[in-house]
Design an enzyme around this catalytic site. Structure first.
Site, PDB file in Angstrom:
ATOM      1  N   THR A 115      44.861  29.835  43.979  1.00 28.29           N
ATOM      2  CA  THR A 115      45.795  30.460  44.911  1.00 28.29           C
ATOM      3  C   THR A 115      45.988  29.519  46.103  1.00 28.29           C
ATOM      4  O   THR A 115      45.032  28.915  46.591  1.00 28.29           O
ATOM      5  CB  THR A 115      45.200  31.810  45.396  1.00 28.29           C
ATOM      6  OG1 THR A 115      44.919  32.602  44.241  1.00 28.29           O
ATOM      7  CG2 THR A 115      46.176  32.545  46.295  1.00 28.29           C
ATOM      8  N   LEU A 126      40.605  32.469  26.241  1.00 30.30           N
ATOM      9  CA  LEU A 126      39.152  32.652  26.123  1.00 30.30           C
ATOM     10  C   LEU A 126      38.604  33.364  27.351  1.00 30.30           C
ATOM     11  O   LEU A 126      39.150  33.249  28.450  1.00 30.30           O
ATOM     12  CB  LEU A 126      38.441  31.303  25.944  1.00 30.30           C
ATOM     13  CG  LEU A 126      38.410  30.304  27.107  1.00 30.30           C
ATOM     14  CD1 LEU A 126      37.355  30.631  28.144  1.00 30.30           C
ATOM     15  CD2 LEU A 126      38.167  28.916  26.577  1.00 30.30           C
ATOM     16  N   CYS A 173      40.246  34.048  37.563  1.00 32.96           N
ATOM     17  CA  CYS A 173      41.651  34.193  37.156  1.00 32.96           C
ATOM     18  C   CYS A 173      42.335  35.526  37.420  1.00 32.96           C
ATOM     19  O   CYS A 173      43.500  35.535  37.797  1.00 32.96           O
ATOM     20  CB  CYS A 173      41.786  33.825  35.690  1.00 32.96           C
ATOM     21  SG  CYS A 173      41.453  32.082  35.434  1.00 32.96           S
TER      22      CYS A 173
HETATM   23  P1  NAD Z   1      38.085  24.210  36.644  1.00 35.44           P
HETATM   24  O1  NAD Z   1      38.209  24.153  38.108  1.00 35.44           O
HETATM   25  O2  NAD Z   1      36.772  24.584  36.013  1.00 35.44           O
HETATM   26  O3  NAD Z   1      38.489  22.786  36.022  1.00 35.44           O
HETATM   27  C1  NAD Z   1      39.605  22.063  36.401  1.00 35.44           C
HETATM   28  C2  NAD Z   1      39.229  20.586  36.433  1.00 35.44           C
HETATM   29  O4  NAD Z   1      40.414  19.816  36.633  1.00 35.44           O
HETATM   30  C3  NAD Z   1      38.274  20.197  37.564  1.00 35.44           C
HETATM   31  O5  NAD Z   1      37.106  19.626  37.010  1.00 35.44           O
HETATM   32  C4  NAD Z   1      39.069  19.184  38.400  1.00 35.44           C
HETATM   33  O6  NAD Z   1      38.278  18.130  38.919  1.00 35.44           O
HETATM   34  C5  NAD Z   1      40.058  18.658  37.381  1.00 35.44           C
HETATM   35  N1  NAD Z   1      41.267  18.062  37.970  1.00 35.44           N
HETATM   36  C6  NAD Z   1      42.087  18.572  38.913  1.00 35.44           C
HETATM   37  N2  NAD Z   1      43.108  17.743  39.154  1.00 35.44           N
HETATM   38  C7  NAD Z   1      42.937  16.664  38.360  1.00 35.44           C
HETATM   39  C8  NAD Z   1      43.678  15.472  38.142  1.00 35.44           C
HETATM   40  N3  NAD Z   1      44.804  15.242  38.796  1.00 35.44           N
HETATM   41  N4  NAD Z   1      43.209  14.578  37.254  1.00 35.44           N
HETATM   42  C9  NAD Z   1      42.054  14.825  36.572  1.00 35.44           C
HETATM   43  N5  NAD Z   1      41.329  15.939  36.726  1.00 35.44           N
HETATM   44  C10 NAD Z   1      41.759  16.852  37.609  1.00 35.44           C
HETATM   45  O7  NAD Z   1      39.220  25.204  36.138  1.00 35.44           O
HETATM   46  P2  NAD Z   1      39.223  26.067  34.785  1.00 35.44           P
HETATM   47  O8  NAD Z   1      38.441  27.320  34.988  1.00 35.44           O
HETATM   48  O9  NAD Z   1      38.923  25.195  33.630  1.00 35.44           O
HETATM   49  O10 NAD Z   1      40.748  26.513  34.747  1.00 35.44           O
HETATM   50  C11 NAD Z   1      41.772  25.584  34.437  1.00 35.44           C
HETATM   51  C12 NAD Z   1      43.055  26.355  34.171  1.00 35.44           C
HETATM   52  O11 NAD Z   1      42.877  27.201  33.027  1.00 35.44           O
HETATM   53  C13 NAD Z   1      43.500  27.279  35.299  1.00 35.44           C
HETATM   54  O12 NAD Z   1      44.887  27.271  35.357  1.00 35.44           O
HETATM   55  C14 NAD Z   1      43.011  28.640  34.850  1.00 35.44           C
HETATM   56  O13 NAD Z   1      43.809  29.673  35.368  1.00 35.44           O
HETATM   57  C15 NAD Z   1      43.169  28.558  33.355  1.00 35.44           C
HETATM   58  N6  NAD Z   1      42.262  29.428  32.588  1.00 35.44           N
HETATM   59  C16 NAD Z   1      40.958  29.546  32.919  1.00 35.44           C
HETATM   60  C17 NAD Z   1      40.107  30.330  32.148  1.00 35.44           C
HETATM   61  C18 NAD Z   1      38.646  30.478  32.476  1.00 35.44           C
HETATM   62  O14 NAD Z   1      37.986  31.251  31.819  1.00 35.44           O
HETATM   63  N7  NAD Z   1      38.096  29.786  33.446  1.00 35.44           N
HETATM   64  C19 NAD Z   1      40.599  30.956  30.997  1.00 35.44           C
HETATM   65  C20 NAD Z   1      41.943  30.798  30.679  1.00 35.44           C
HETATM   66  C21 NAD Z   1      42.768  30.026  31.469  1.00 35.44           C
HETATM   67  C1  UGA Z   2      39.575  36.837  31.529  1.00 37.18           C
HETATM   68  C2  UGA Z   2      40.309  37.280  30.254  1.00 37.18           C
HETATM   69  O1  UGA Z   2      39.492  38.240  29.571  1.00 37.18           O
HETATM   70  C3  UGA Z   2      40.592  36.090  29.356  1.00 37.18           C
HETATM   71  O2  UGA Z   2      41.349  36.517  28.232  1.00 37.18           O
HETATM   72  C4  UGA Z   2      41.379  35.050  30.132  1.00 37.18           C
HETATM   73  O3  UGA Z   2      41.594  33.906  29.335  1.00 37.18           O
HETATM   74  C5  UGA Z   2      40.601  34.659  31.366  1.00 37.18           C
HETATM   75  O4  UGA Z   2      40.352  35.840  32.172  1.00 37.18           O
HETATM   76  C6  UGA Z   2      41.333  33.715  32.252  1.00 37.18           C
HETATM   77  O5  UGA Z   2      42.530  33.608  32.191  1.00 37.18           O
HETATM   78  O6  UGA Z   2      40.606  33.120  33.054  1.00 37.18           O
HETATM   79  P1  UGA Z   2      37.095  36.195  32.150  1.00 37.18           P
HETATM   80  O7  UGA Z   2      37.567  36.347  33.546  1.00 37.18           O
HETATM   81  O8  UGA Z   2      36.372  34.963  31.778  1.00 37.18           O
HETATM   82  O9  UGA Z   2      38.319  36.316  31.137  1.00 37.18           O
HETATM   83  O10 UGA Z   2      36.124  37.421  31.781  1.00 37.18           O
HETATM   84  P2  UGA Z   2      36.410  38.965  31.451  1.00 37.18           P
HETATM   85  O11 UGA Z   2      35.540  39.358  30.346  1.00 37.18           O
HETATM   86  O12 UGA Z   2      37.834  39.259  31.320  1.00 37.18           O
HETATM   87  O13 UGA Z   2      35.863  39.691  32.765  1.00 37.18           O
HETATM   88  C7  UGA Z   2      36.528  39.585  33.997  1.00 37.18           C
HETATM   89  C8  UGA Z   2      35.864  40.501  35.012  1.00 37.18           C
HETATM   90  O14 UGA Z   2      36.127  41.871  34.708  1.00 37.18           O
HETATM   91  C9  UGA Z   2      34.338  40.380  35.051  1.00 37.18           C
HETATM   92  O15 UGA Z   2      33.885  40.439  36.370  1.00 37.18           O
HETATM   93  C10 UGA Z   2      33.880  41.556  34.249  1.00 37.18           C
HETATM   94  O16 UGA Z   2      32.590  41.974  34.594  1.00 37.18           O
HETATM   95  C11 UGA Z   2      34.915  42.595  34.641  1.00 37.18           C
HETATM   96  N1  UGA Z   2      35.067  43.672  33.644  1.00 37.18           N
HETATM   97  C12 UGA Z   2      35.529  43.398  32.406  1.00 37.18           C
HETATM   98  C13 UGA Z   2      34.752  44.978  33.998  1.00 37.18           C
HETATM   99  O17 UGA Z   2      34.326  45.249  35.132  1.00 37.18           O
HETATM  100  N2  UGA Z   2      34.905  45.963  33.064  1.00 37.18           N
HETATM  101  C14 UGA Z   2      35.358  45.724  31.813  1.00 37.18           C
HETATM  102  O18 UGA Z   2      35.480  46.671  31.016  1.00 37.18           O
HETATM  103  C15 UGA Z   2      35.678  44.399  31.486  1.00 37.18           C
END
Ligand code: NAD
Ligand code: UGA
Length: 462
Positions: free
Chosen positions: A94, A163, A276
């Site tokens: 954000t 995921l 997220c």
């Molecule tokens: P993260 O912060 O763990 O990883 C991002 C990485 O990108 C960092 O290590 C950072 O150093 C690197 N980075 C940034 N700018 C860069 C550049 N210009 N060149 C090279 N490296 C660079 O983030 P994340 O949790 O992996 O999330 C990444 C994206 O995926 C986000 O848009 C998030 O919304 C999405 N997403 C996350 C999850 C999740 O479970 N964490 C699940 C689905 C989607």
């Molecule tokens: C969530 C989505 O489930 C993924 O599909 C998505 O890819 C991801 O966000 C993303 O875009 O980052 P994540 O945040 O890793 O995944 O984990 P969740 O299992 O969704 O839980 C999110 C939060 O909700 C946690 O704090 C969990 O404890 C809470 N939660 C979940 C509840 O309080 N109650 C529930 O029934 C389920």
């Protein structure tokens, strides 16, 4: 056939996703690059316990593929140059400044990647949006890439990741669906098919869904909004249950058996966390507002408002139950991660509950099986409620659960780690001040068993 993939961003998504692609496609070379040298060193660590991310099963996947066809590197230009397909998996937090501050997604890392690809690429590339992005971001990436002037052709695909942390490897091995959005032109369809072919190595074709780019981008935000909405909906009901004698677990079961509602994601809690849900809904609200769709924006914003309320009322209830003062009292936290089986703490409810209690001068002791002291202090300092030195006066991070709870007035369960259920709760009770309170923010423990031991036990929604 794609032979060489690069992924920019070695985080919670880039790391596990690419490790699984590499494991499932031994003939494709996969290079994950990041600017963060420490992170890359950790990915290359010979001790698999030092990988930068804790995710069940990830170590085995990395062990199998790393050095064979999976590589982690800081040489971003080189990896871009060599790859036919480039995933962008950088963070999209954000915005903390300027227009859209506190709501819009900050796309500066995405734009930097696009500009770097534009500068380095000498051959045609397929660029894949893996990060979660506002709908129509592909247009901005395309604008940048189409102005390189060096005759290179780019195709932009959207391939959002669904995921969940803690189950990332299982989710990647057997996804409910893989979503790929691309141009409807012939070359767009060809690019889509090349990505379909990669996933088809282990995902059945009927689970690989292809759409136009905008539907794909917007589906990701929509999925997270719907998931978070379920949690806020059940949490809203939990407060009503507490007033009326209904039990939220029973309500959740009763409604979940309706196949139209479904039983998953109905667990009442201290509030959702994670990197997220909040970020993506705020982004959705911002997008809706930017199109003048104020009712749409307000509708989704309630999901966040409800979640903030749930976190705040948990802390408030602790304070009022503890005779309206926690000043100088030791309060033990079990759990700091935003959910079990991850070391990720981003937006964890624990941070906000701790902050509220510390504002009332509570002495908070924390134990989390996977989160270390540096991270916990960082999370608290990040809120900027008080100085680093002040925070350190009020929070203590422990390595042993039993010393964490010793001489405490109350325990708060903030993460649903399985191991908490197996603790010797009689021993814990004996070591605490009386009356000994347990505030179970995850409805994890057995109320009857704890009350028999002598605890005053409070769960969410009953
Ligand atoms: P993260 O912060 O763990 O990883 C991002 C990485 O990108 C960092 O290590 C950072 O150093 C690197 N980075 C940034 N700018 C860069 C550049 N210009 N060149 C090279 N490296 C660079 O983030 P994340 O949790 O992996 O999330 C990444 C994206 O995926 C986000 O848009 C998030 O919304 C999405 N997403 C996350 C999850 C999740 O479970 N964490 C699940 C689905 C989607
Ligand atoms: C969530 C989505 O489930 C993924 O599909 C998505 O890819 C991801 O966000 C993303 O875009 O980052 P994540 O945040 O890793 O995944 O984990 P969740 O299992 O969704 O839980 C999110 C939060 O909700 C946690 O704090 C969990 O404890 C809470 N939660 C979940 C509840 O309080 N109650 C529930 O029934 C389920």
């Amino acid at each position: 056939m794609i032979k060489n993939i690069c992924c920019i961003g070695a985080g919670y998504v880039g790391g596990p996703t690419m490790a699984v692609i590499a494991q499932k496609c031994p003939n494709i070379k996969v290079t994950v690059v990041d600017l963060n040298e420490d992170r890359i060193d950790a990915w290359n660590s010979s001790n698999l316990e030092n990988l930068p991310i804790y995710e069940p099963g990830l170590d085995r996947v990395v062990e199998e593929a790393r050095g064979r066809n999976l590589f982690f590197s800081t040489e971003v230009d080189k990896a871009i140059d060599e790859a036919e397909m480039i995933f962008i998996s950088v963070n999209t937090p954000t915005k903390t400044y300027g227009v859209g501050k506190g709501m819009a997604a900050d796309l500066k890392y995405i734009e930097l990647c696009a500009r770097q690809i534009a500068r380095v690429a000498k051959s045609d590339k397929i660029v894949v949006e893996k990060s979660t992005l506002p709908v129509r971001t592909a247009q901005a990436i395309k604008d940048i890439l189409d102005h390189t002037g060096n005759g290179v052709n780019f195709q932009i695909l959207s391939n959002p990741e669904f995921l969940a942390e803690g189950t990332a490897i299982d989710d990647l091995f057997a996804p409910d669906r893989v979503l790929i959005g691309g141009d409807i032109t012939e070359s767009g369809q060809k690019a889509i098919n090349q990505l379909v072919d990669i996933y088809a190595n282990w995902v059945s074709k009927d689970r690989i869904l292809t759409t136009n780019v905008w539907s794909s981008e917007l589906s990701k935000l929509t999925a997270n909004a719907f998931l978070a909405q379920r949690v806020s909906s059940i949490n809203a009901m939990s407060e009503l249950c507490e007033k009326t004698g209904a039990d939220v677990n029973e309500v959740a079961k009763a409604i979940g058996m309706d196949s139209r509602i479904g039983s998953k994601f109905l667990k009442a809690s201290v509030g959702f966390g994670g990197s997220c849900f909040q970020k993506d809904i705020l982004n959705l609200v911002y997008i809706a507002k930017s199109y003048g769709l104020n009712e749409v924006a307000d509708y989704w914003e309630q999901v966040i408002i409800m979640n903030d309320h749930q976190k705040r009322r948990f802390a408030k209830n602790m304070i009022s139950t503890l005779y309206n003062t926690v000043s100088g009292k030791k309060i033990a936290f079990l759990g700091w991660a935003f959910k079990k089986d991850t070391n990720d703490t981003r937006e964890s409810a624990a941070i906000y509950v701790a902050d509220d209690l510390i504002s009332e001068q509570a002495m908070v002791s924390v134990f989390d099986p996977k989160v270390d002291e540096t991270q916990i202090l960082f999370d608290l300092n990040y809120l900027e409620t008080r100085s680093d030195i002040e925070n350190k006066k009020y929070i203590k991070i422990e390595k042993d659960p039993y010393s964490t709870v010793e001489n405490s007035h109350a325990i708060a369960i903030l993460t649903e780690w399985d191991e908490f259920k197996t603790y010797d709760w009689k021993r814990i009770y004996d070591s605490m001040l009386k009356p000994a309170f347990v505030f179970d923010g995850r409805n994890l423990l057995d109320k009857k068993e704890l009350e028999e031991i002598g605890f005053v036990y409070q769960a969410i929604g009953s």
